[in-house]
Design an enzyme around this catalytic site. Structure first.
Site, PDB file in Angstrom:
ATOM      1  N   GLY A 100       0.901  -1.256   0.098  1.00 51.83           N
ATOM      2  CA  GLY A 100      -0.145  -0.009   0.024  1.00 51.83           C
ATOM      3  C   GLY A 100       0.993   1.162   0.131  1.00 51.83           C
ATOM      4  O   GLY A 100       0.456   2.336  -0.133  1.00 51.83           O
ATOM      5  N   ARG A 101       2.285   0.940   0.264  1.00 53.07           N
ATOM      6  CA  ARG A 101       3.188   2.290   0.236  1.00 53.07           C
ATOM      7  C   ARG A 101       4.417   1.775   0.105  1.00 53.07           C
ATOM      8  O   ARG A 101       5.447   2.378   0.278  1.00 53.07           O
ATOM      9  CB  ARG A 101       3.152   3.143   1.692  1.00 53.07           C
ATOM     10  CG  ARG A 101       3.667   1.980   2.516  1.00 53.07           C
ATOM     11  CD  ARG A 101       4.062   2.635   3.749  1.00 53.07           C
ATOM     12  NE  ARG A 101       4.186   1.782   4.937  1.00 53.07           N
ATOM     13  CZ  ARG A 101       4.817   2.151   6.227  1.00 53.07           C
ATOM     14  NH1 ARG A 101       5.325   3.299   6.474  1.00 53.07           N
ATOM     15  NH2 ARG A 101       4.995   1.055   7.199  1.00 53.07           N
ATOM     16  N   LYS A 120      10.023   2.345  -0.327  1.00 56.33           N
ATOM     17  CA  LYS A 120       8.973   2.160   0.953  1.00 56.33           C
ATOM     18  C   LYS A 120       8.787   3.524   1.035  1.00 56.33           C
ATOM     19  O   LYS A 120       9.474   4.225   1.527  1.00 56.33           O
ATOM     20  CB  LYS A 120       9.642   1.355   1.890  1.00 56.33           C
ATOM     21  CG  LYS A 120       8.434   1.152   3.066  1.00 56.33           C
ATOM     22  CD  LYS A 120       9.109   0.065   4.047  1.00 56.33           C
ATOM     23  CE  LYS A 120       8.358  -0.275   5.145  1.00 56.33           C
ATOM     24  NZ  LYS A 120       8.768  -0.909   6.195  1.00 56.33           N
ATOM     25  N   ARG A 183      14.728  -0.446   0.167  1.00 52.43           N
ATOM     26  CA  ARG A 183      14.990  -1.855   0.792  1.00 52.43           C
ATOM     27  C   ARG A 183      15.358  -2.938  -0.096  1.00 52.43           C
ATOM     28  O   ARG A 183      15.179  -2.880  -1.253  1.00 52.43           O
ATOM     29  CB  ARG A 183      13.513  -2.085   1.452  1.00 52.43           C
ATOM     30  CG  ARG A 183      13.676  -3.283   2.227  1.00 52.43           C
ATOM     31  CD  ARG A 183      12.627  -3.643   3.102  1.00 52.43           C
ATOM     32  NE  ARG A 183      11.413  -3.860   2.425  1.00 52.43           N
ATOM     33  CZ  ARG A 183      10.139  -4.080   3.368  1.00 52.43           C
ATOM     34  NH1 ARG A 183      10.288  -3.736   4.670  1.00 52.43           N
ATOM     35  NH2 ARG A 183       9.022  -4.495   2.636  1.00 52.43           N
ATOM     36  N   ARG A 190       5.955 -13.424   1.177  1.00 49.25           N
ATOM     37  CA  ARG A 190       5.678 -13.533   2.426  1.00 49.25           C
ATOM     38  C   ARG A 190       4.688 -14.887   2.587  1.00 49.25           C
ATOM     39  O   ARG A 190       4.076 -15.152   1.544  1.00 49.25           O
ATOM     40  CB  ARG A 190       4.819 -12.297   2.827  1.00 49.25           C
ATOM     41  CG  ARG A 190       5.353 -10.981   2.530  1.00 49.25           C
ATOM     42  CD  ARG A 190       4.628 -10.000   2.208  1.00 49.25           C
ATOM     43  NE  ARG A 190       5.264  -8.629   1.943  1.00 49.25           N
ATOM     44  CZ  ARG A 190       5.857  -7.709   2.406  1.00 49.25           C
ATOM     45  NH1 ARG A 190       5.438  -7.755   3.823  1.00 49.25           N
ATOM     46  NH2 ARG A 190       6.351  -6.673   1.917  1.00 49.25           N
ATOM     47  N   ASP A 261       1.845 -11.588   7.323  1.00 51.63           N
ATOM     48  CA  ASP A 261       2.572 -10.546   6.007  1.00 51.63           C
ATOM     49  C   ASP A 261       3.870 -10.177   6.351  1.00 51.63           C
ATOM     50  O   ASP A 261       4.536  -9.729   5.277  1.00 51.63           O
ATOM     51  CB  ASP A 261       1.413  -9.471   5.596  1.00 51.63           C
ATOM     52  CG  ASP A 261       1.256  -8.815   7.056  1.00 51.63           C
ATOM     53  OD1 ASP A 261       0.805  -9.387   8.018  1.00 51.63           O
ATOM     54  OD2 ASP A 261       1.211  -7.534   7.098  1.00 51.63           O
ATOM     55  N   ASN A 262       4.347 -10.227   7.402  1.00 48.85           N
ATOM     56  CA  ASN A 262       5.592  -9.633   7.866  1.00 48.85           C
ATOM     57  C   ASN A 262       6.472 -10.814   7.971  1.00 48.85           C
ATOM     58  O   ASN A 262       7.664 -10.804   8.786  1.00 48.85           O
ATOM     59  CB  ASN A 262       5.645  -8.817   9.011  1.00 48.85           C
ATOM     60  CG  ASN A 262       4.723  -7.699   8.761  1.00 48.85           C
ATOM     61  OD1 ASN A 262       4.912  -7.139   7.804  1.00 48.85           O
ATOM     62  ND2 ASN A 262       4.371  -6.954   9.978  1.00 48.85           N
ATOM     63  N   ASP A 271      10.323  -5.842   7.538  1.00 49.20           N
ATOM     64  CA  ASP A 271       9.480  -5.033   7.904  1.00 49.20           C
ATOM     65  C   ASP A 271       9.733  -4.606   9.574  1.00 49.20           C
ATOM     66  O   ASP A 271       9.084  -4.831  10.472  1.00 49.20           O
ATOM     67  CB  ASP A 271       7.743  -5.703   8.022  1.00 49.20           C
ATOM     68  CG  ASP A 271       7.180  -4.960   6.512  1.00 49.20           C
ATOM     69  OD1 ASP A 271       7.953  -4.577   5.731  1.00 49.20           O
ATOM     70  OD2 ASP A 271       6.018  -5.487   6.295  1.00 49.20           O
TER      71      ASP A 271
HETATM   72  P1  AMP Z   1       2.819  -2.716   7.935  1.00 46.03           P
HETATM   73  O1  AMP Z   1       2.300  -2.389   9.067  1.00 46.03           O
HETATM   74  O2  AMP Z   1       3.932  -1.591   7.685  1.00 46.03           O
HETATM   75  O3  AMP Z   1       3.285  -4.128   7.765  1.00 46.03           O
HETATM   76  O4  AMP Z   1       1.508  -2.502   6.852  1.00 46.03           O
HETATM   77  C1  AMP Z   1       0.607  -3.220   6.925  1.00 46.03           C
HETATM   78  C2  AMP Z   1      -0.365  -3.121   5.632  1.00 46.03           C
HETATM   79  O5  AMP Z   1      -0.907  -1.532   5.610  1.00 46.03           O
HETATM   80  C3  AMP Z   1       0.488  -3.327   4.345  1.00 46.03           C
HETATM   81  O6  AMP Z   1      -0.553  -3.778   3.413  1.00 46.03           O
HETATM   82  C4  AMP Z   1       1.000  -1.722   4.089  1.00 46.03           C
HETATM   83  O7  AMP Z   1       1.048  -1.691   2.581  1.00 46.03           O
HETATM   84  C5  AMP Z   1      -0.164  -0.792   4.581  1.00 46.03           C
HETATM   85  N1  AMP Z   1       0.229   0.304   5.006  1.00 46.03           N
HETATM   86  C6  AMP Z   1       0.996   0.571   5.890  1.00 46.03           C
HETATM   87  N2  AMP Z   1       1.201   2.146   5.892  1.00 46.03           N
HETATM   88  C7  AMP Z   1       0.577   2.556   4.764  1.00 46.03           C
HETATM   89  C8  AMP Z   1       0.376   4.009   4.315  1.00 46.03           C
HETATM   90  N3  AMP Z   1       0.977   5.097   4.868  1.00 46.03           N
HETATM   91  N4  AMP Z   1      -0.454   4.077   3.265  1.00 46.03           N
HETATM   92  C9  AMP Z   1      -0.998   2.843   2.846  1.00 46.03           C
HETATM   93  N5  AMP Z   1      -0.769   1.676   3.014  1.00 46.03           N
HETATM   94  C10 AMP Z   1      -0.215   1.554   4.216  1.00 46.03           C
HETATM   95 MG    MG Z   2       4.160  -5.280   6.663  1.00 46.17          MG
END
Ligand code: AMP
Ligand code: MG
Length: 502
Positions: A100-101, A120, A183, A190, A261-262, A271
């Site tokens: 998502g980012r 990222k 990264r 995953r 997912d991590n 992550d």
């Molecule tokens: P994370 O906590 O970084 O492992 O992210 C969990 C999920 O949330 C993943 O699908 C990320 O891509 C999404 N995500 C985290 N932060 C953002 C953000 N600022 N914008 C969009 N998606 C995000």
């Molecule tokens: Mg993640």
């Protein structure tokens, strides 16, 4: 949008040879999407050594890397995609996560290893849900320091190639400066990637993904005799995870968000969110502000890794024919055996940390006694082991004993330990050196990381970060630096909570 006032300079766009494989998988595996340009990118740090290992041209002007690692310029050969995945977050299944980012810029193949190069914080994708697709500077600095420190500690991990500030602000609880991390990973496949397809009963895609992961990470499976390649795959992933978790436990690393997912199929730490290193030993330690029930506490990590492996097993089950009940039982056994494997790996490392062989009679009992005393005395997890090696060297036992409040108990333990050391085949000198090679003196202590983040976020001063990185680059070697780098925080600077910072 790029700054209109800035003169556009032509940059070399072929800084590395890309060789992309994931983007030839079926389209449901990703979304083709370019990073969203940022206003005025500036290079914070570029990991030239890593760039060199990737066969990258590392001699271009800074601006070139600022443009490429911000996503403003797409280098030749890149094929940016955002990856599809799902995952269990804190035990609950979320069917649609995905990058998502982040975008995978492309892959670079070196003689030793294929690598993903990912940006990222690179803007919104179809997986962004309500998120802005961006990263704040603080978490970028944090991931850079932590992942590079883990690498120097010989722990499998994604790496950090670069960090750039974007010149834009991101909205969190307050406005914060934005940044992008580049990264590098063995891959971004995953456990959650498998879960995405399994949850939709797309078994063909589960198979395509498993075959891809075998080819990329476990090619030996294709040539060794196995009753079923997917069973062998599960076993190989489980072994990699067991080794990884044991290494975390050896240095006091707490990942903080061990969601599926991590959890990397290649067995790397991935992550870096609210992760942290434990100061005083306590298996119940939790730093993450979102981990209310201690699911991802230090001592729970082996169990959670097993839980995650069970999720992967569930996805692979259908790749084993219905009539192969014997194989299905074996699948269950891989999950069961995981706890033995991970615990053996932990015991081996922990015994090495105290200079003993885990096969030696009563070594484990002696180890557990020490851990109990450490817990009761709130002893520093890093310094206690490091200073234990001094007992065998010239410095003696004074620093070691300082880690304990109740002196009698530890004095008794120390006598017992020394009699164990006497029984070893190896000389004291050899044991001293082996202990120093496994017990770091420098770890990325939370307060030091916080200092580096504050200097970067408040004053755009990245020297604190780079100084810290250079010390953490040699974690086993005593360096002529301020003793503040090795000691735990004074109570005023102590960090009790860490945040995801998403
Ligand atoms: P994370 O906590 O970084 O492992 O992210 C969990 C999920 O949330 C993943 O699908 C990320 O891509 C999404 N995500 C985290 N932060 C953002 C953000 N600022 N914008 C969009 N998606 C995000
Ligand atoms: Mg993640």
């Amino acid at each position: 949008m790029p700054d209109q006032n800035k003169q556009t300079i032509e940059f070399k766009k072929n800084i590395v040879n890309f060789d992309n494989s994931y983007s030839s998988l079926p389209e449901i595996f990703y979304q083709r999407i370019n990073p969203v340009p940022v206003k005025s990118p500036e290079l914070i740090i570029f990991n030239k050594n890593l760039g060199k290992n990737l066969g990258m041209d590392i001699e271009q002007p800074e601006e070139c890397y600022a443009q490429i690692f911000s996503g403003n310029i797409i280098p030749d050969g890149a094929s940016p995609i955002a990856l599809t995945y799902a995952g269990h977050q804190f035990g609950h299944f979320v069917g649609q996560l995905g990058d998502g980012r982040a975008v995978l810029l492309g892959e670079v193949n070196t003689p030793k290893q294929r690598h993903d190069i990912q940006l990222k914080g690179s803007g919104q994708t179809q997986f962004s849900r309500q998120g802005d697709g961006r990263s704040a500077l603080g978490p970028v600095i944090r991931e850079y320091i932590l992942s590079e420190a883990m690498h120097a500690l010989n722990i499998p991990t994604t790496r950090s190639l670069a960090a750039v500030s974007t010149g834009e602000e991101v909205v969190r609880e307050t406005l914060l400066p934005g940044a992008i991390l580049t990264r590098v990973a063995k891959s971004h496949v995953r456990i959650g990637t498998f879960e995405y397809f399994a949850a939709r009963q797309q078994w063909d895609n589960v198979k395509i993904l498993a075959d891809y992961a075998i080819e990329r990470h476990y090619p030996e499976i294709k040539t060794s005799p196995n009753p079923n390649p997917y069973l062998a795959f599960l076993k190989a992933v489980a072994e990699k995870q067991a080794t990884l978790i044991a290494k975390w436990m050896g240095v006091g690393f707490i990942h903080g968000v061990m969601n599926t997912d991590n959890s990397s199929i290649a067995g790397e730490t991935i992550d870096y969110g609210p992760c942290a290193f434990m100061d005083n030993y306590d298996p119940a330690t939790v730093f993450s502000s979102i981990d209310h029930h201690g699911r991802y506490s230090f001592g729970n990590q082996p169990k959670i890794a097993q839980w995650n492996i069970a999720c992967l097993a569930g996805c692979l089950m259908t790749l084993i024919d219905d009539d192969q009940t014997k194989l299905k039982k074996e699948l269950g056994k891989i999950i069961e055996d995981f706890s033995v494997k991970v615990n053996n790996a932990i015991e081996k490392i922990m015994c090495q940390k105290i200079g003993l062989n885990s096969k030696q009679n009563n070594a484990k009992t002696l180890l557990n006694k020490l851990l109990e005393i450490m817990k009761n005395n709130e002893s520093d997890y890093t310094l206690t082991f490091r200073y234990m090696s001094d007992v065998l060297g010239e410095k003696g036992d004074s620093n070691f004993k300082k880690q304990f409040i109740s002196k009698n108990e530890i004095a008794e333990w120390l006598n017992e330990w020394q009699s164990f050391i006497e029984q070893q085949k190896n000389s004291k000198k050899e044991i001293y050196h082996s202990m120093r090679a496994i017990n770091p003196i420098y770890i990325p202590r939370n307060h030091l990381v916080e200092r580096a983040i504050k200097a970067g976020v408040n004053n755009a001063d990245y020297s604190v970060m780079t100084d810290l990185c250079s010390i953490l680059n040699q974690p086993y070697k005593e360096q002529h630096v301020d003793s503040g780098y090795k000691n735990p925080a004074e109570s005023s600077e102590r960090v009790y909570k860490t945040f995801c910072g998403t």
